[in-house]
Design a protein around this motif. Sequence first.
Motif, short mmCIF file in Angstrom:
data_model
loop_
_atom_site.label_atom_id
_atom_site.label_comp_id
_atom_site.label_asym_id
_atom_site.label_seq_id
_atom_site.Cartn_x
_atom_site.Cartn_y
_atom_site.Cartn_z
N GLY A 1 25.30 -14.63 -6.86
CA GLY A 1 24.36 -15.62 -7.39
C GLY A 1 23.05 -15.03 -7.87
O GLY A 1 22.90 -13.82 -8.02
N HIS A 2 22.09 -15.93 -8.10
CA HIS A 2 20.76 -15.59 -8.61
C HIS A 2 19.78 -15.51 -7.43
O HIS A 2 19.74 -16.43 -6.61
CB HIS A 2 20.26 -16.66 -9.58
CG HIS A 2 21.19 -16.93 -10.71
ND1 HIS A 2 22.20 -17.86 -10.64
CD2 HIS A 2 21.26 -16.39 -11.95
CE1 HIS A 2 22.84 -17.89 -11.79
NE2 HIS A 2 22.30 -17.01 -12.60
N PHE A 3 18.98 -14.46 -7.41
CA PHE A 3 17.98 -14.29 -6.36
C PHE A 3 16.62 -14.06 -7.01
O PHE A 3 16.45 -13.12 -7.80
CB PHE A 3 18.33 -13.10 -5.45
CG PHE A 3 19.55 -13.36 -4.61
CD1 PHE A 3 19.42 -13.78 -3.30
CD2 PHE A 3 20.82 -13.23 -5.14
CE1 PHE A 3 20.53 -14.04 -2.52
CE2 PHE A 3 21.94 -13.49 -4.37
CZ PHE A 3 21.81 -13.90 -3.06
N TYR A 4 15.67 -14.95 -6.67
CA TYR A 4 14.30 -14.82 -7.18
C TYR A 4 13.47 -14.18 -6.09
O TYR A 4 13.38 -14.71 -4.96
CB TYR A 4 13.75 -16.20 -7.56
CG TYR A 4 12.35 -16.14 -8.14
CD1 TYR A 4 12.13 -15.53 -9.36
CD2 TYR A 4 11.28 -16.69 -7.47
CE1 TYR A 4 10.86 -15.47 -9.91
CE2 TYR A 4 10.00 -16.63 -8.01
CZ TYR A 4 9.80 -16.02 -9.23
OH TYR A 4 8.54 -15.95 -9.77
N ILE A 5 12.87 -13.05 -6.40
CA ILE A 5 12.09 -12.32 -5.41
C ILE A 5 10.65 -12.79 -5.46
O ILE A 5 9.97 -12.62 -6.48
CB ILE A 5 12.16 -10.79 -5.67
CG1 ILE A 5 13.60 -10.31 -5.88
CG2 ILE A 5 11.47 -10.03 -4.54
CD1 ILE A 5 14.54 -10.54 -4.73
#
Length: 155
Positions: A102-106
Amino acid sequence: MNDNDYLKFKIEINTYCLSILSDRLNTIKKNLDSLMDAKRNETKSSAGDKYETGRAMIQNEEELFKRQGAETRKILDQILRIDPDKICSKVEPGALVLLPSGHFYIGAGMGKMHVAGKDCFAISLSSPMGQALKGKTAGSTFQFQDKEIVILNIY
């Protein structure tokens, strides 16, 4: 999605995080205001113990809301320090990391969210996943929970 779509998605995630944090702070403020009204309106009755117990409960709730407010402001500060328009070439605050899972926003540990019709996870660099990703670039592999994972792309 193309590169521009991912960059727009990243900005939308950042805006969504700011909105959630603003809503949280407003709710905490309303709750604190309500408690202050309750504290002012608490009248001492002939049953002194009841009055003291009520005041102590209000005090405990007040402290809880103040801690929640401080924690929320700390997270807000982390998000405000991010330039969402910046294109990241490595995993750092503000990076949108694409993994097979999936997508991971840091940015800050805010958990799973649904933005622009897609699921993503807002995590901090100090989280276990953030530590495993820190400083990595697109195409790199890393170990996490006994699995080897490849970074598909970073924006």
